[in-house]
Design a protein around this motif. Structure first.
Motif, PDB file in Angstrom:
ATOM      1  N   MET A   1     -63.702 -91.062  11.584  1.00 22.74           N
ATOM      2  CA  MET A   1     -62.938 -90.052  12.305  1.00 22.74           C
ATOM      3  C   MET A   1     -63.722 -89.628  13.542  1.00 22.74           C
ATOM      4  O   MET A   1     -64.868 -89.274  13.474  1.00 22.74           O
ATOM      5  N   GLY A   2     -63.099 -89.684  14.720  1.00 24.26           N
ATOM      6  CA  GLY A   2     -63.754 -89.289  15.944  1.00 24.26           C
ATOM      7  C   GLY A   2     -63.979 -87.793  15.978  1.00 24.26           C
ATOM      8  O   GLY A   2     -63.342 -87.019  15.267  1.00 24.26           O
ATOM      9  N   MET A   3     -64.909 -87.381  16.840  1.00 21.23           N
ATOM     10  CA  MET A   3     -65.240 -85.962  16.873  1.00 21.23           C
ATOM     11  C   MET A   3     -64.061 -85.107  17.295  1.00 21.23           C
ATOM     12  O   MET A   3     -63.883 -83.996  16.833  1.00 21.23           O
ATOM     13  N   ASN A   4     -63.217 -85.649  18.203  1.00 19.09           N
ATOM     14  CA  ASN A   4     -62.073 -84.881  18.646  1.00 19.09           C
ATOM     15  C   ASN A   4     -61.034 -84.702  17.552  1.00 19.09           C
ATOM     16  O   ASN A   4     -60.208 -83.792  17.604  1.00 19.09           O
ATOM     17  N   ILE A  12     -68.790 -77.005  12.106  1.00 23.50           N
ATOM     18  CA  ILE A  12     -69.680 -75.851  12.005  1.00 23.50           C
ATOM     19  C   ILE A  12     -69.154 -74.772  12.943  1.00 23.50           C
ATOM     20  O   ILE A  12     -68.913 -75.008  14.127  1.00 23.50           O
ATOM     21  N   HIS A  13     -68.932 -73.573  12.410  1.00 24.95           N
ATOM     22  CA  HIS A  13     -68.398 -72.461  13.192  1.00 24.95           C
ATOM     23  C   HIS A  13     -69.559 -71.636  13.754  1.00 24.95           C
ATOM     24  O   HIS A  13     -70.356 -71.074  12.997  1.00 24.95           O
ATOM     25  N   THR A  53     -62.484 -75.679  19.786  1.00 29.38           N
ATOM     26  CA  THR A  53     -63.106 -76.837  19.150  1.00 29.38           C
ATOM     27  C   THR A  53     -63.671 -77.739  20.237  1.00 29.38           C
ATOM     28  O   THR A  53     -63.040 -77.956  21.273  1.00 29.38           O
ATOM     29  N   MET A  54     -64.873 -78.257  19.997  1.00 29.68           N
ATOM     30  CA  MET A  54     -65.504 -79.094  21.001  1.00 29.68           C
ATOM     31  C   MET A  54     -66.656 -79.865  20.363  1.00 29.68           C
ATOM     32  O   MET A  54     -67.005 -79.648  19.192  1.00 29.68           O
ATOM     33  N   GLU A  55     -67.246 -80.752  21.134  1.00 27.15           N
ATOM     34  CA  GLU A  55     -68.463 -81.435  20.720  1.00 27.15           C
ATOM     35  C   GLU A  55     -69.634 -80.762  21.416  1.00 27.15           C
ATOM     36  O   GLU A  55     -69.633 -80.598  22.637  1.00 27.15           O
ATOM     37  N   MET A  59     -75.405 -81.157  17.890  1.00 29.68           N
ATOM     38  CA  MET A  59     -74.808 -80.857  16.598  1.00 29.68           C
ATOM     39  C   MET A  59     -73.619 -81.743  16.265  1.00 29.68           C
ATOM     40  O   MET A  59     -73.378 -82.082  15.121  1.00 29.68           O
ATOM     41  N   GLY A  60     -72.807 -82.089  17.284  1.00 29.11           N
ATOM     42  CA  GLY A  60     -71.581 -82.826  17.029  1.00 29.11           C
ATOM     43  C   GLY A  60     -70.381 -81.899  17.122  1.00 29.11           C
ATOM     44  O   GLY A  60     -70.364 -80.933  17.899  1.00 29.11           O
ATOM     45  N   PRO A  61     -69.338 -82.146  16.310  1.00 28.72           N
ATOM     46  CA  PRO A  61     -68.118 -81.336  16.394  1.00 28.72           C
ATOM     47  C   PRO A  61     -68.345 -79.923  15.859  1.00 28.72           C
ATOM     48  O   PRO A  61     -68.841 -79.742  14.750  1.00 28.72           O
TER      49      PRO A  61
END
Length: 395
Positions: A1-4, A12-13, A53-55, A59-61
């Motif tokens: 699954m892509g980050m988007n 992670i919030h 939501t973003m990368e 950290m990543g997504p």
């Protein structure tokens, strides 16, 4: 699954908090490299929590949350502060932005105490380092930054990533229950409530976890299950069903094949399975006039035979034979005061992150209100809960 494509519940919030004009929105923009937050000299520009939501490397997504100032004033300001505090219920890593030239205030210290009480990893970012003559020494989880000139922003991102990694642990929906080459049959009803052209999120995530386990997922509608099992030529390791067709699927699945539901899997995934099982037993103690809260983690258009507002109340009334009252909440709505309810029935929580789901469970536990979820309640009412828990030896 892509980050988007990573679901919001799996990100992670990161919550950014601070007093008005501490430069919180400027720090967010500097950290993300985007103009996510409105920056203004006018105090209280951020009036509601803003989610993006973003990368965010390394950290990543992630989900970045900008919150209103914790020192807002007046009746409307008090409501904004309350909403900021509510964000804590879903925050995995908190960043408290402090005006470095003024230092921490009473409001900042109170917020830090809340971080500690809730067990939230946090960082204190002293902003406006470029405007202070002699920045004071800082503790291990503190840092001086300047959103204006960009100093120490990279270091702040690294600190956030380290705190986030403490929250990141290997959790599986179903992967730890199966082996490579196992056949897993998923029963997915297709009705008016199903999104056209796609499966709903729990189904997508479960299929992905099966594939990552090098097992085989076979997706069928409920009226195709019996014939599919007869033609497979190999006994599936597990059948997973949508809760709404639990009874039929149980009848069509031989007893020597393990059976459970998406809702039960997600209760386990969110860490609330045992409590939810105990909560379902409360059906036996309900009395006329008791009030039940039915809560969903997402908002959607209600269908004429909606599971939360129509089917579950009907099943509960039929099972108990009692005259009961029902109240309904959805999305971010979840009452702080739960004492008036005798039972809470929650959805599977696929749109809520683990921390928020645990917060809701702890609210119910602290106020001694039993809580269960859709799938577990349905399995209990239909007399198949014991069977549907067989895949989980820990229960």
């Amino acid at each position: 699954m892509g980050m988007n494509q990573t679901p919001a519940s799996e990100r992670i919030h990161i919550g950014f908090f601070g007093r008005r004009n501490a430069g919180k929105s400027s720090v967010i923009n500097a950290v993300t490299g985007q103009n996510l937050a409105i920056v203004s000299q006018v105090r209280g520009t951020t009036t509601d929590p803003v989610y993006k939501t973003m990368e965010l490397l390394p950290m990543g997504p992630v989900m970045v949350i900008d919150t209103p100032g914790i020192d807002d004033e007046g009746d409307l300001g008090a409501l904004r502060v309350k909403r900021s505090y509510q964000v804590l219920n879903k925050t995995d890593v908190a960043v408290l932005v402090v005006d470095g030239c003024l230092g921490k205030t009473r409001e900042d210290e109170a917020l830090i105490e809340r971080f500690r009480k809730k067990g939230i990893p946090f960082i204190v970012a002293y902003n406006k380092a470029d405007q202070c003559e002699e920045p004071a020494p800082v503790k291990e989880n503190e840092i001086w930054v300047s959103a204006k000139v960009g100093s120490n922003i990279h270091e702040l991102k690294e600190m956030i990533a380290r705190q986030g990694s403490k929250e990141d642990k290997e959790r599986r929906i179903v992967g730890d229950l199966i082996k490579p080459s196992d056949f897993i049959v998923l029963v997915v009803p297709i009705d008016k409530a199903a999104p056209k052209g796609r499966l709903i999120l729990p189904q997508q995530q479960t299929i992905r976890d099966i594939l990552e386990s090098d097992a085989v997922s076979i997706v069928v509608k409920e009226n195709e299950l019996k014939n599919t099992l007869n033609q497979l030529g190999k006994k599936p390791a597990l059948v997973i069903t949508d809760s709404q067709v639990f009874s039929r699927v149980s009848e069509d699945t031989p007893e020597d094949i393990l059976l459970t539901s998406f809702s039960i899997l997600f209760a386990r995934y969110k860490g609330s399975l045992k409590d939810n099982v105990e909560g379902a037993k409360c059906l036996e103690t309900l009395r006329d006039g008791d009030k039940i809260l039915i809560s969903e983690g997402c908002t959607h258009h209600r269908q004429c035979n909606d599971i939360g507002t129509v089917k579950i109340p009907g099943w509960i009334r039929k099972y108990t034979g009692k005259s009961l009252e029902f109240e309904f909440t959805s999305g971010t709505e979840f009452p702080e005061e739960l004492g008036e309810y005798r039972l809470i029935v929650h959805c599977g929580g696929c749109m809520l992150n683990e921390r928020e789901m645990k917060y809701r469970m702890s609210c119910a536990r602290d106020q001694k209100v039993p809580m269960t979820n859709y799938g577990i309640l349905i399995a209990y009412i239909k007399g198949i809960l014991k069977r549907s828990l067989q895949p989980f030896p820990e229960i």
